[in-house]
Design a protein around this motif. Structure first.
Motif, PDB file in Angstrom:
ATOM      1  N   PRO A  96       8.957 -10.458  -8.714  1.00  0.00           N
ATOM      2  CA  PRO A  96       8.778 -10.915  -7.334  1.00  0.00           C
ATOM      3  C   PRO A  96       9.287  -9.886  -6.324  1.00  0.00           C
ATOM      4  CG  PRO A  96      10.693 -11.967  -8.319  1.00  0.00           C
ATOM      5  CD  PRO A  96      10.031 -11.190  -9.418  1.00  0.00           C
ATOM      6  N   GLY A  97       8.731  -9.958  -5.118  1.00  0.00           N
ATOM      7  CA  GLY A  97       9.243  -9.169  -4.009  1.00  0.00           C
ATOM      8  C   GLY A  97       8.627  -7.807  -3.815  1.00  0.00           C
ATOM      9  N   VAL A  98       7.825  -7.324  -4.776  1.00  0.00           N
ATOM     10  CA  VAL A  98       7.180  -6.022  -4.620  1.00  0.00           C
ATOM     11  C   VAL A  98       6.105  -6.131  -3.537  1.00  0.00           C
ATOM     12  CG1 VAL A  98       5.751  -4.279  -5.757  1.00  0.00           C
ATOM     13  CG2 VAL A  98       7.638  -5.373  -7.000  1.00  0.00           C
ATOM     14  N   THR A  99       6.069  -5.159  -2.654  1.00  0.00           N
ATOM     15  CA  THR A  99       5.098  -5.182  -1.565  1.00  0.00           C
ATOM     16  C   THR A  99       3.670  -5.331  -2.095  1.00  0.00           C
ATOM     17  OG1 THR A  99       6.521  -3.759  -0.231  1.00  0.00           O
ATOM     18  CG2 THR A  99       4.212  -3.924   0.429  1.00  0.00           C
ATOM     19  N   ASN A 100       2.968  -6.341  -1.584  1.00  0.00           N
ATOM     20  CA  ASN A 100       1.587  -6.608  -2.007  1.00  0.00           C
ATOM     21  C   ASN A 100       1.467  -6.745  -3.525  1.00  0.00           C
ATOM     22  OD1 ASN A 100       0.791  -4.426   0.614  1.00  0.00           O
ATOM     23  ND2 ASN A 100       0.272  -6.596   0.650  1.00  0.00           N
ATOM     24  N   GLY A 101       2.519  -7.275  -4.137  1.00  0.00           N
ATOM     25  CA  GLY A 101       2.513  -7.452  -5.585  1.00  0.00           C
ATOM     26  C   GLY A 101       1.421  -8.365  -6.074  1.00  0.00           C
ATOM     27  N   ASP A 102       0.896  -9.193  -5.188  1.00  0.00           N
ATOM     28  CA  ASP A 102      -0.204 -10.077  -5.586  1.00  0.00           C
ATOM     29  C   ASP A 102      -1.541  -9.349  -5.616  1.00  0.00           C
ATOM     30  OD1 ASP A 102      -0.193  -9.696  -2.839  1.00  0.00           O
ATOM     31  OD2 ASP A 102      -0.935 -11.723  -2.406  1.00  0.00           O
ATOM     32  N   ARG A 103      -1.549  -8.076  -5.180  1.00  0.00           N
ATOM     33  CA  ARG A 103      -2.787  -7.283  -5.193  1.00  0.00           C
ATOM     34  C   ARG A 103      -2.671  -6.023  -6.052  1.00  0.00           C
ATOM     35  NH1 ARG A 103      -4.171  -5.131  -0.618  1.00  0.00           N
ATOM     36  NH2 ARG A 103      -2.412  -5.656   0.730  1.00  0.00           N
ATOM     37  N   ILE A 104      -1.498  -5.777  -6.609  1.00  0.00           N
ATOM     38  CA  ILE A 104      -1.297  -4.627  -7.501  1.00  0.00           C
ATOM     39  C   ILE A 104      -1.352  -5.118  -8.940  1.00  0.00           C
ATOM     40  CG2 ILE A 104       0.283  -2.814  -8.260  1.00  0.00           C
ATOM     41  CD1 ILE A 104       1.519  -2.883  -5.453  1.00  0.00           C
ATOM     42  N   THR A 105      -2.147  -4.474  -9.777  1.00  0.00           N
ATOM     43  CA  THR A 105      -2.234  -4.854 -11.187  1.00  0.00           C
ATOM     44  C   THR A 105      -1.338  -3.961 -12.039  1.00  0.00           C
ATOM     45  OG1 THR A 105      -4.070  -3.358 -11.706  1.00  0.00           O
ATOM     46  CG2 THR A 105      -4.633  -5.557 -10.846  1.00  0.00           C
ATOM     47  N   ILE A 106      -1.069  -4.429 -13.247  1.00  0.00           N
ATOM     48  CA  ILE A 106      -0.287  -3.611 -14.187  1.00  0.00           C
ATOM     49  C   ILE A 106      -1.030  -2.313 -14.491  1.00  0.00           C
ATOM     50  CG2 ILE A 106       0.668  -3.521 -16.512  1.00  0.00           C
ATOM     51  CD1 ILE A 106       1.062  -6.541 -16.390  1.00  0.00           C
TER      52      ILE A 106
END
Length: 464
Positions: free
Chosen positions: A112-122
């Protein structure tokens, strides 16, 4: 941990694997190459491993590993820095094989908490296309690196900044992305990253891999630095935690070569994992720079390679695999101030990789070039094979020097074209590598087009 893709002298089209060990002449050339590189650059030591024919055929260390270890030892573990990234990527792929995550999962699902983590994939983390700002772009240790750090602290300071670009739209090397990837491995596997790697990769391959933070002090290689052309000085290692999943490993050159053999033989990991790691990632516009998942890929003069370099405080390293030749070269050094790694790795490639696969015209040109070379070394030059300008060049003093200097060397042990023919000034330019047991020469030729074209230039010179 600057990403450095050394463009090695991969000199030819792929040929079948060579299964033999190095010849005494090849070993001697490597000894001369490494000793000269260390002498010329001031780098204290190097550890080398070579794979040929899918087997480790050479492992040797040179120079001074540290102030307390005066004698080179190929078993010593050097810090391999960013070469570690391919192991972090392999851990992710193994977890995907088990259905415990997907490369297309978003970062937010795990960290959690990574900037735009909901749009960055592994997948974008592993391919440096996430947009996360790199926390260590410098080629020196900055002030904060004197203080221990945790992966979460790195994420809090750099992973929560605005993205440098929209995910998937650009390529930018990011150690930060690999720190996030390491945290994902630990959360999903429910164990430390290094423990997971020991269990799944290192123990099966009989690799002695250490946390580089613990491979410091008496008994381990010392990193060295230099200010401009000043004296070579021991470097102060970074405080614990700064490398982590972006470059946490120390191992010997031979142990890293065991991993290269696994890559060549498609063992330890499933074959589709190796393929996934080596498949270049494409940006949204369809372009790619050849980087896959923790490795860079490409082709030089027709020879495919899979490569990554590494930089830690006082250490530089290079690991390059040639799949079609079943070959690999590992070069580890304990300095970060010169081009010794590139010089050594490219030099070894010239020595141990197969000679060029010539096309029809090149194949016909080779014996003609060898014939003129033999004439020069024996003093029996047929001037009808030369143009007016070349005949002007080969005055009596030139002929005498060619005969005396080349004739004294005896019969060459090798005579091979390097690279491809090219047109210049109306002539066909070809270069050749001429080998003897204790030295290598280069030959540069310009010839008129056609099977019986005369030589405009035929120059021999020393080579590395």
């Amino acid at each position: 941990m600057l990403f450095r893709l050394f463009t090695l002298a991969a000199l030819a089209l792929p040929l079948p694997a060579i299964a033999q060990s190095l010849t005494p002449a090849e070993s001697a050339q490597i000894d001369t190459l490494v000793a000269g590189s260390l002498r010329d650059t001031g780098v204290p030591s190097a550890s080398i491993a070579i794979v040929r024919g899918g087997q480790i055929v050479f492992a040797k260390a040179y120079g001074k590993p540290s102030e307390t270890i005066a004698r080179a030892d190929p078993a010593l573990p050097y810090q391999i820095a960013s070469i570690s990234k391919q192991f972090t990527a392999a851990a992710i792929l193994l977890l995907e094989d088990e259905g415990r995550l997907s490369l297309d999962d978003t970062v937010a699902k795990y960290v959690p908490g990574v900037t735009n983590g909901d749009r960055i994939t592994i997948r974008q983390l592993l391919s440096h296309t996430s947009g996360l700002q790199d926390y260590w772009p410098q080629d020196y240790s900055f002030a904060a690196m004197a203080t221990p750090v945790t992966p979460q602290q790195i994420v809090d300071r750099w992973g929560k900044k605005p993205l440098d670009f929209e995910p998937g739209t650009q390529w930018q090397y990011s150690n930060t992305g690999y720190v996030v990837a390491g945290l994902i491995v630990e959360k999903v596997a429910n164990q430390p990253l290094l423990d997971f790697l020991q269990q799944r990769i290192f123990k099966p391959l009989d690799i002695r891999a250490l946390d580089q933070d613990k491979a410091i002090g008496k008994g381990f290689p010392q990193g060295y630095g230099r200010f401009a052309l000043g004296p070579v000085r021991p470097e102060t290692p970074s405080a614990p935690g700064w490398l982590y999943a972006a470059g946490e490993l120390s191992m010997s050159a031979r142990d890293l070569a065991k991993w290269d053999v696994a890559r060549l033989t498609r063992t330890t990991l499933p074959a589709d994992d190796w393929a996934a790691q080596e498949t270049p990632i494409r940006l949204v516009d369809g372009s790619t720079n050849g980087y896959g998942l923790g490795v860079s890929t490409g082709t030089t003069n027709g020879r495919r390679y899979v490569e990554h370099s590494g930089e830690a405080v006082g250490f530089l390293s290079e690991n390059i695999v040639y799949p079609d030749d079943q070959a690999a070269i590992v070069v580890l050094t304990n300095s970060w101030f010169s081009d010794a790694v590139g010089r050594i790795s490219s030099g070894i490639a010239k020595i141990v990789l197969p000679p060029p696969a010539a096309n029809g015209e090149d194949a016909a040109a080779l014996p003609r070039a060898r014939a003129v070379y033999d004439q020069l070394r024996t003093g029996t030059l047929d001037r009808s094979r030369l143009t007016e300008d070349a005949n002007f060049y080969f005055k009596p003093v030139a002929l005498a020097d060619y005969k005396s200097s080349l004739g004294a060397l005896g019969e060459p042990t090798g005579f091979a074209q390097t690279g491809r023919a090219r047109l210049r000034g109306g002539f066909v330019n070809r270069t050749y590598r001429i080998t003897y047991p204790d030295r290598t020469l280069s030959l540069s030729t310009y010839a008129e087009p056609g099977a019986s074209g005369r030589y405009e230039q035929f120059l021999v010179a020393p080579s590395q």
